[in-house]
Motif scaffolding. Structure first.
Motif, PDB file in Angstrom:
ATOM      1  N   ARG A 170      -0.461   3.332 -12.098  1.00  0.00           N
ATOM      2  CA  ARG A 170      -0.378   2.223 -11.130  1.00  0.00           C
ATOM      3  C   ARG A 170      -1.143   2.549  -9.852  1.00  0.00           C
ATOM      4  O   ARG A 170      -1.990   1.789  -9.406  1.00  0.00           O
ATOM      5  CB  ARG A 170       1.101   1.951 -10.796  1.00  0.00           C
TER       6      ARG A 170
ATOM      7  N   GLN B  12      -4.911   1.100  -8.825  1.00  0.00           N
ATOM      8  CA  GLN B  12      -5.040   0.258  -7.624  1.00  0.00           C
ATOM      9  C   GLN B  12      -6.064   0.855  -6.661  1.00  0.00           C
ATOM     10  O   GLN B  12      -6.828   0.135  -6.021  1.00  0.00           O
ATOM     11  CB  GLN B  12      -3.696   0.143  -6.902  1.00  0.00           C
TER      12      GLN B  12
ATOM     13  N   LYS C  58      -3.342  -5.219  -8.395  1.00  0.00           N
ATOM     14  CA  LYS C  58      -3.443  -5.219  -6.928  1.00  0.00           C
ATOM     15  C   LYS C  58      -4.595  -4.316  -6.488  1.00  0.00           C
ATOM     16  O   LYS C  58      -4.988  -3.401  -7.217  1.00  0.00           O
ATOM     17  CB  LYS C  58      -2.159  -4.671  -6.309  1.00  0.00           C
TER      18      LYS C  58
ATOM     19  N   ASN D  87      -4.985   9.129   4.322  1.00  0.00           N
ATOM     20  CA  ASN D  87      -4.202   9.024   3.082  1.00  0.00           C
ATOM     21  C   ASN D  87      -4.716  10.006   2.018  1.00  0.00           C
ATOM     22  O   ASN D  87      -3.945  10.722   1.380  1.00  0.00           O
ATOM     23  CB  ASN D  87      -4.319   7.561   2.608  1.00  0.00           C
TER      24      ASN D  87
ATOM     25  N   SER E 156       9.711   0.419   1.262  1.00  0.00           N
ATOM     26  CA  SER E 156       8.777   0.890   0.222  1.00  0.00           C
ATOM     27  C   SER E 156       9.549   1.177  -1.068  1.00  0.00           C
ATOM     28  O   SER E 156      10.531   1.908  -1.068  1.00  0.00           O
ATOM     29  CB  SER E 156       8.071   2.159   0.729  1.00  0.00           C
ATOM     30  N   GLN E 157       9.043   0.601  -2.170  1.00  0.00           N
ATOM     31  CA  GLN E 157       9.768   0.774  -3.444  1.00  0.00           C
ATOM     32  C   GLN E 157       9.514   2.143  -4.059  1.00  0.00           C
ATOM     33  O   GLN E 157      10.354   2.683  -4.762  1.00  0.00           O
ATOM     34  CB  GLN E 157       9.273  -0.238  -4.479  1.00  0.00           C
ATOM     35  N   HIS E 158       8.305   2.666  -3.871  1.00  0.00           N
ATOM     36  CA  HIS E 158       7.893   3.812  -4.687  1.00  0.00           C
ATOM     37  C   HIS E 158       7.875   5.148  -3.956  1.00  0.00           C
ATOM     38  O   HIS E 158       7.804   6.187  -4.593  1.00  0.00           O
ATOM     39  CB  HIS E 158       6.485   3.565  -5.246  1.00  0.00           C
TER      40      HIS E 158
ATOM     41  N   LYS F 279       2.561  11.310  -3.706  1.00  0.00           N
ATOM     42  CA  LYS F 279       2.316  10.982  -2.297  1.00  0.00           C
ATOM     43  C   LYS F 279       2.807  12.172  -1.489  1.00  0.00           C
ATOM     44  O   LYS F 279       3.930  12.638  -1.690  1.00  0.00           O
ATOM     45  CB  LYS F 279       3.135   9.749  -1.905  1.00  0.00           C
TER      46      LYS F 279
ATOM     47  N   ASN G 107       4.561   6.241   3.987  1.00  0.00           N
ATOM     48  CA  ASN G 107       3.701   5.209   4.598  1.00  0.00           C
ATOM     49  C   ASN G 107       3.784   5.279   6.130  1.00  0.00           C
ATOM     50  O   ASN G 107       2.765   5.237   6.820  1.00  0.00           O
ATOM     51  CB  ASN G 107       4.141   3.811   4.144  1.00  0.00           C
TER      52      ASN G 107
HETATM   53  N1  FAQ Z   1      -2.685  -3.084  -0.226  1.00  0.00           N
HETATM   54  O1  FAQ Z   1       6.249   1.070  -2.524  1.00  0.00           O
HETATM   55  P1  FAQ Z   1       4.988   0.919  -1.767  1.00  0.00           P
HETATM   56  C1  FAQ Z   1     -10.559   2.714   0.659  1.00  0.00           C
HETATM   57  C2  FAQ Z   1       1.798  -2.504  -2.639  1.00  0.00           C
HETATM   58  S1  FAQ Z   1      -9.458   3.033  -0.609  1.00  0.00           S
HETATM   59  C3  FAQ Z   1      -2.272  -3.633  -1.394  1.00  0.00           C
HETATM   60  O2  FAQ Z   1       4.930   1.498  -0.409  1.00  0.00           O
HETATM   61  P2  FAQ Z   1       3.153   2.918  -2.778  1.00  0.00           P
HETATM   62  C4  FAQ Z   1     -11.943   3.244   0.545  1.00  0.00           C
HETATM   63  C5  FAQ Z   1       2.082  -1.366  -3.604  1.00  0.00           C
HETATM   64  O3  FAQ Z   1       1.005  -1.180  -4.474  1.00  0.00           O
HETATM   65  C6  FAQ Z   1      -8.032   2.093  -0.139  1.00  0.00           C
HETATM   66  N2  FAQ Z   1      -1.056  -3.373  -1.935  1.00  0.00           N
HETATM   67  O4  FAQ Z   1       3.764   1.469  -2.675  1.00  0.00           O
HETATM   68  C7  FAQ Z   1     -12.899   2.345   1.210  1.00  0.00           C
HETATM   69  C8  FAQ Z   1       3.345  -1.849  -4.261  1.00  0.00           C
HETATM   70  O5  FAQ Z   1       3.038  -2.875  -5.204  1.00  0.00           O
HETATM   71  P3  FAQ Z   1       3.383  -2.745  -6.812  1.00  0.00           P
HETATM   72  C9  FAQ Z   1      -6.933   2.180  -1.051  1.00  0.00           C
HETATM   73  C10 FAQ Z   1      -0.267  -2.510  -1.252  1.00  0.00           C
HETATM   74  O6  FAQ Z   1       2.245   2.932  -3.927  1.00  0.00           O
HETATM   75  C11 FAQ Z   1     -13.035   2.340   2.582  1.00  0.00           C
HETATM   76  C12 FAQ Z   1       4.064  -2.550  -3.116  1.00  0.00           C
HETATM   77  O7  FAQ Z   1       3.065  -2.896  -2.164  1.00  0.00           O
HETATM   78  N3  FAQ Z   1      -6.240   3.447  -0.994  1.00  0.00           N
HETATM   79  O8  FAQ Z   1     -10.155   2.091   1.574  1.00  0.00           O
HETATM   80  C13 FAQ Z   1      -0.653  -1.894  -0.066  1.00  0.00           C
HETATM   81  O9  FAQ Z   1       4.251   3.930  -2.716  1.00  0.00           O
HETATM   82  C14 FAQ Z   1     -13.960   1.484   3.205  1.00  0.00           C
HETATM   83  C15 FAQ Z   1       5.133  -1.666  -2.490  1.00  0.00           C
HETATM   84  O10 FAQ Z   1       4.568  -0.629  -1.680  1.00  0.00           O
HETATM   85  C16 FAQ Z   1      -5.357   3.790  -1.934  1.00  0.00           C
HETATM   86  O11 FAQ Z   1      -5.125   3.023  -2.854  1.00  0.00           O
HETATM   87  C17 FAQ Z   1      -1.918  -2.217   0.455  1.00  0.00           C
HETATM   88  N4  FAQ Z   1      -2.378  -1.712   1.602  1.00  0.00           N
HETATM   89  O12 FAQ Z   1       2.306   3.094  -1.413  1.00  0.00           O
HETATM   90  C18 FAQ Z   1     -13.700   1.517   0.432  1.00  0.00           C
HETATM   91  C19 FAQ Z   1      -4.745   5.151  -1.831  1.00  0.00           C
HETATM   92  N5  FAQ Z   1       0.351  -1.087   0.348  1.00  0.00           N
HETATM   93  O13 FAQ Z   1       2.377  -1.771  -7.381  1.00  0.00           O
HETATM   94  C20 FAQ Z   1     -14.638   0.679   1.044  1.00  0.00           C
HETATM   95  C21 FAQ Z   1      -3.742   5.428  -2.917  1.00  0.00           C
HETATM   96  C22 FAQ Z   1       1.343  -1.206  -0.557  1.00  0.00           C
HETATM   97  O14 FAQ Z   1       4.795  -2.234  -6.922  1.00  0.00           O
HETATM   98  C23 FAQ Z   1     -14.759   0.667   2.436  1.00  0.00           C
HETATM   99  N6  FAQ Z   1      -2.540   4.610  -2.790  1.00  0.00           N
HETATM  100  N7  FAQ Z   1       0.977  -2.060  -1.515  1.00  0.00           N
HETATM  101  O15 FAQ Z   1       3.176  -4.125  -7.349  1.00  0.00           O
HETATM  102  C24 FAQ Z   1      -1.496   4.936  -1.997  1.00  0.00           C
HETATM  103  O16 FAQ Z   1      -1.529   5.915  -1.264  1.00  0.00           O
HETATM  104  C25 FAQ Z   1      -0.259   4.078  -2.079  1.00  0.00           C
HETATM  105  O17 FAQ Z   1      -0.341   3.307  -3.260  1.00  0.00           O
HETATM  106  C26 FAQ Z   1      -0.059   3.140  -0.851  1.00  0.00           C
HETATM  107  C27 FAQ Z   1       1.195   2.268  -1.117  1.00  0.00           C
HETATM  108  C28 FAQ Z   1       0.176   3.959   0.407  1.00  0.00           C
HETATM  109  C29 FAQ Z   1      -1.257   2.211  -0.657  1.00  0.00           C
END
Ligand code: FAQ
Length: 332
Positions: free
Chosen positions: A57, A61, A127, A156, A226-228, A238, A242
């Motif tokens: 997941r 994403q 997402k 992050n 936050s769910q996860h 992680k 957050n």
């Molecule tokens: N956007 O329980 P939590 C970049 C969703 S790369 C959309 O807190 P989690 C490079 C979450 O998926 C940017 N959805 O979730 C670049 C969950 O939904 P689900 C991306 C979001 O996973 C730069 C629900 O809300 N980076 O920028 C967002 O523990 C410039 C509940 O939330 C990553 O993906 C959001 N902002 O924490 C490119 C890093 N936040 O799946 C071009 C990896 C939350 O249950 C130009 N990901 N949700 O339906 C992570 O670190 C984590 O997944 C978080 C969310 C921190 C994003």
């Protein structure tokens, strides 16, 4: 739709929900002991079903975010001010797509095929980061993305590159090298506008005002909602919550913005000296949920571009999948 077989059977349950199957308690305890010792988990190692689902997941994403993240900046390649900015932007956009490839590879090691992931993206099921559903109205918006969104992504990714799943951590380490360079070019362009003509400064201030709330949203909902986070932190997927990541970003970057004489559109933003935490006004979490669930200003436009790209590229994928003996030799 993207052709090709599905390796991964989408479970009936939503990824992230408790697994229906009970894990063997001994295997689970051994797995958790490895995590506690700081060992890396590799694709062929035993892992709980929920760990696998959560990683798929999150990495998926993340991969989609890199691919979609290229779109707002990509629209400015033909309009970047000057040859050097244009070259840097072309290289950055290519890098972001490359990051997507690295991350899709990492997610594939967990058993979900690239085809299934792309299908979920272009059907609107998957997402991706909220920030890429907003328009880049002026060059200053591209500058804010290059400086502050890359900075947020680095906060992050540097943390999570120390996590438990080997292929994801190695991909993140490599991505962080490139993102650090993006950050430098974003900062350089930001300083140029901040110290430029009154019109350039105004353009930058307006872009900052537009992007501030999406950037606060970028780190995800507050920890209490936050769910996860709890499970992912227990399993060292992680490495910070957050709220802690958001706070680290504010600590590092708000002073840099203020020292340029720019303002941020939140009268309540300040650092509480007693706790060391930043305080800010309500960032409208209802809007955040709308944007991540397909109702942001650009969600439909972004999806249409990806669908068009899949359609246009289909003949290349089909040609590559042909067995070589079916290739016709060119006429002598
Ligand atoms: N956007 O329980 P939590 C970049 C969703 S790369 C959309 O807190 P989690 C490079 C979450 O998926 C940017 N959805 O979730 C670049 C969950 O939904 P689900 C991306 C979001 O996973 C730069 C629900 O809300 N980076 O920028 C967002 O523990 C410039 C509940 O939330 C990553 O993906 C959001 N902002 O924490 C490119 C890093 N936040 O799946 C071009 C990896 C939350 O249950 C130009 N990901 N949700 O339906 C992570 O670190 C984590 O997944 C978080 C969310 C921190 C994003």
């Amino acid at each position: 739709m993207y052709g090709g077989g599905y390796i991964y059977e989408e479970p009936n349950q939503r990824a992230g929900m408790p697994a229906a199957t009970q894990e063997d308690p001994e295997m689970l305890a051994a797995f958790e002991a490895r995590i506690a010792r700081g060992e890396k988990i590799e694709p062929r190692d035993w892992m709980p079903t929920l760990y696998r689902k959560q990683l798929i997941r999150m990495i998926e994403q993340h991969a989609h975010s890199e691919i979609m993240g290229a779109l707002p900046e990509g629209t400015w390649i033909t309009r970047a001010p000057g040859f050097k900015r244009k070259l840097a932007l072309i290289a950055k956009v290519q890098d972001e797509i490359g990051h997507g490839q690295l991350l899709y590879n990492a997610a594939e090691t967990l058993g979900k095929s690239r085809e299934a992931m792309i299908n979920d993206l272009i059907s609107g099921k998957a997402k991706y980061s909220n920030v890429f559903n907003y328009p880049a109205v002026t060059w200053a918006d591209v500058t804010v993305i290059g400086f502050l969104i890359d900075a947020a992504a680095i906060v992050n990714q540097v943390a999570n590159s120390k996590g438990s799943y080997g292929p994801y951590c190695r991909a993140l380490e490599r991505i962080c090298f490139e993102e650090s360079f993006h950050l430098k070019q974003g900062h350089d362009a930001f300083i140029d506008l901040a110290t430029g003509t009154p019109l350039q400064r105004r353009m930058l201030q307006e872009a900052l005002n537009r992007w501030w709330q999406p950037i606060i949203h970028f780190f995800g909902p507050p920890d209490k909602d936050s769910q996860h986070t709890e499970k992912l932190m227990q399993w060292k997927v992680k490495m910070a919550s957050n709220d802690d990541m958001r706070n680290q970003f504010l600590d590092q970057y708000v002073p840099k913005i203020w020292e340029l004489g720019l303002t941020l559109p939140d009268p309540e933003l300040r650092k509480d000296s007693a706790s060391g935490k930043w305080l800010f006004g309500d960032p409208d979490w209802d809007l955040f949920h709308k944007v991540i669930n397909g109702q942001g200003p650009c969600n439909q436009e972004r999806l249409r571009v990806r669908q068009w790209a899949e359609f246009q590229g289909r003949w290349v994928r089909e040609a590559l999948m042909q067995p070589t003996e079916q290739w016709t030799a060119p006429a002598a």
